[in-house]
Design a protein around this motif. Structure first.
Motif: not given
Length: 271
Positions: A223-226, A254-255, A260-261
């Motif tokens: 997973y990638v978050l800018p 935040e990511l 994540l569960t």
């Protein structure tokens, strides 16, 4: 018992063989594309990022890693930075950003991978004995020409749970060329919704053992978050470093909260 173990070992070997075959096919395809677009003579930097993104996405896929943008990754010019978890970060980041990678000049001489790096427009840095300032100067010159660069400011890999102290010397390149700093954060998540234990490459793990762990992993998603870009105007290198550290720390938290569960085994929604 022995027969069951033998069957499991055979399945593992077959799985590895299939992935290695996929990786080989991807590399061969990348070399053919580079030849077709003339990247071995002079990398066409204006159009090259889209080819790099396709190649990197296929490379990650050949290892069984799916890449998901939690938010659309912007494609603007700037100095890009990412947290560093694994050698897999390179195809992951390369699949979503328009930036060119940095590399030591000698890697350009490597067979096959050196050729690919050259065709991919890698910025080869001539390093003196610890002359990081010179590297920042070379980066600033490249950025000033309108081409983006990406590097990993932690200068080492982690287990993926946090961002280590970042080293901001190379951020001087963003100040000198007056371009924004664009951070992104990465999380490798297994099929159970937890941080993958197979993907991180850190500590005393050898490259050979790391590759085996990745080949044997199943259903891992990167997973990638800018994050919000940082404007270098009005900041010195130390201030920009502190701002980036804070932004990346908060961004990774935040990511994790989003992908994540949680303790109740309810998956956090990915918007």
């Amino acid at each position: 018992m022995g027969q069951s173990k033998s069957k499991f070992s055979l399945r593992k070997q077959l799985g590895r063989g299939k992935q290695i075959a996929g990786m080989t096919t991807t590399i061969a395809g990348g070399l053919r594309t580079a030849q077709r677009i003339g990247a071995f003579r002079e990398p066409p930097r204006e159009t090259l990022p889209r080819y790099i993104q396709v190649f990197c996405r296929k490379m990650a896929s050949s290892f069984g890693v799916k890449i998901v943008q939690v938010e659309p990754v912007p494609q603007h010019h700037g100095l890009w930075v990412s947290n560093h978890v694994s050698w897999m970060d390179i195809p992951v980041v390369g699949s979503v950003s328009p930036a060119f990678f940095l590399s030591k000049a000698e890697i350009g001489e490597w067979p096959v991978f050196g050729k690919l790096a050259q065709a991919a427009g890698t910025v080869f840095i001539e390093r003196g004995s610890g002359d990081v300032g010179s590297v920042a100067t070379q980066m600033a010159s490249f950025l000033s020409k309108g081409y983006s660069v990406i590097f990993f400011p932690e200068a080492t890999t982690t287990d993926g749970t946090k961002v280590k102290r970042i080293h901001g010397t190379l951020l001087q390149a963003a100040i000198d060329s007056d371009v924004p700093v664009q951070p992104i954060v990465i999380a490798y998540v297994d099929k159970d919704g937890a941080l993958s234990k197979e993907l991180p490459y850190y500590g005393k793990l050898t490259m050979k053992d790391s590759i085996k762990k990745v080949l044997d992993s199943r259903q891992v998603t990167a997973y990638v978050l800018p994050l919000e870009p940082l404007d270098p105007n009005g900041h010195n290198k130390s201030q920009l470093t502190n701002l980036l550290q804070q932004r990346m720390n908060e961004g990774l938290k935040e990511l994790h909260a989003r992908v994540l569960t949680d303790a109740n085994n309810t998956a956090a929604s990915v918007l």
